[in-house]
Scaffold this active site. Sequence first.
Site, short mmCIF file in Angstrom:
data_model
loop_
_atom_site.label_atom_id
_atom_site.label_comp_id
_atom_site.label_asym_id
_atom_site.label_seq_id
_atom_site.Cartn_x
_atom_site.Cartn_y
_atom_site.Cartn_z
N ASP A 1 -28.12 -50.56 -75.20
CA ASP A 1 -27.46 -51.67 -74.50
C ASP A 1 -27.35 -52.83 -75.47
OD1 ASP A 1 -26.63 -52.98 -71.84
OD2 ASP A 1 -28.13 -54.36 -72.62
N GLU B 1 -21.99 -48.22 -74.56
CA GLU B 1 -20.94 -48.57 -73.63
C GLU B 1 -19.69 -48.90 -74.42
OE1 GLU B 1 -21.03 -51.29 -69.60
OE2 GLU B 1 -22.53 -51.55 -71.15
N ASP C 1 -32.00 -55.17 -69.63
CA ASP C 1 -31.36 -54.45 -70.73
C ASP C 1 -31.92 -53.04 -70.89
OD1 ASP C 1 -29.95 -56.78 -71.17
OD2 ASP C 1 -31.26 -57.48 -72.79
#
Length: 296
Positions: free
Chosen positions: A117, A201, A283
Amino acid sequence: MEWIKEKGICQKITQYAFDQLGDAYSRFFKGQGGYPKFKKKGLNDSFTIDASGKSIPVGGVRIKLPTIGWVKTYEGLPHTTTTKLTISRIADDWYIAFAHRVETEPTAKSVDVVGVDLGVKELATLSTGVTFPNPKAYKKNIQKLKRLSKALARKTKGSNNRNKAKAKLAKHHNRVSNIRKDSLHKVTHYLCKNHAVIVVEDLNVSGMMANHKLAQSIADCGFYEFKRQLEYKTKKFVAKLVLADRWYPSSKTCSNCGCKKESLLLSERVYSCEHCGHVMDRDLNAAINLSRRALA
Ligand SMILES: [Zn+2]
């Protein structure tokens, strides 16, 4: 483009520029791209030398360029050959870039799957619990950056002082971005060497940049650069990169029971689940969810 015809510029360089213009037009006519824009001197200054298939030897701390001759490099170059060289200028520093074949260096991976993340608070949080802090240098330098850009805004357009202020700002900007790149290299190196599958991501950077509050933090973390580094390092160290679709709610989902929150403020640093009572750093929760996307 008058300046491109200035004396002393190698024939091959102008040829390459025209080849690229030709490509730009054909992309435009096929509907794949916009109408070609004129290149402006002082903005993304660069030129490419194409040896059209012939190989140019590279290596050591100096390189022989056509017309220009020998130039020294700050860093040692790998001993190899290339067919194309791009020279660019960023804030009065000169850079040389070229493509060359890199031998893969497969490494033994201690972890199978890792979710990463990228954040505002920490530069990167890994599902394994490892975190990488944001470079402090950026925050320290941001004040100076602001001061320099204000100074630039006050200068009269076209004046010599304005040009000086502009150069100063560009130089500082480059310094900050180099610090950021360096810290990202440490993260991507660690990831690709020790993990077989890396899930990140796939952020819509341009979409998020439009949000002014977030823009600072995102520019700060350099997501685009992060992805770029991961792409070539996963090839080098033989790992797999998985891009989780950007609509997957990695932050809003509970990594313990899988239920999804309707909303989550950016200021909420801790994820706490109303359903199962799970409490975890925001996170880390997101990183764990991402790691599970490797199978999806
Ligand atoms: Zn839960």
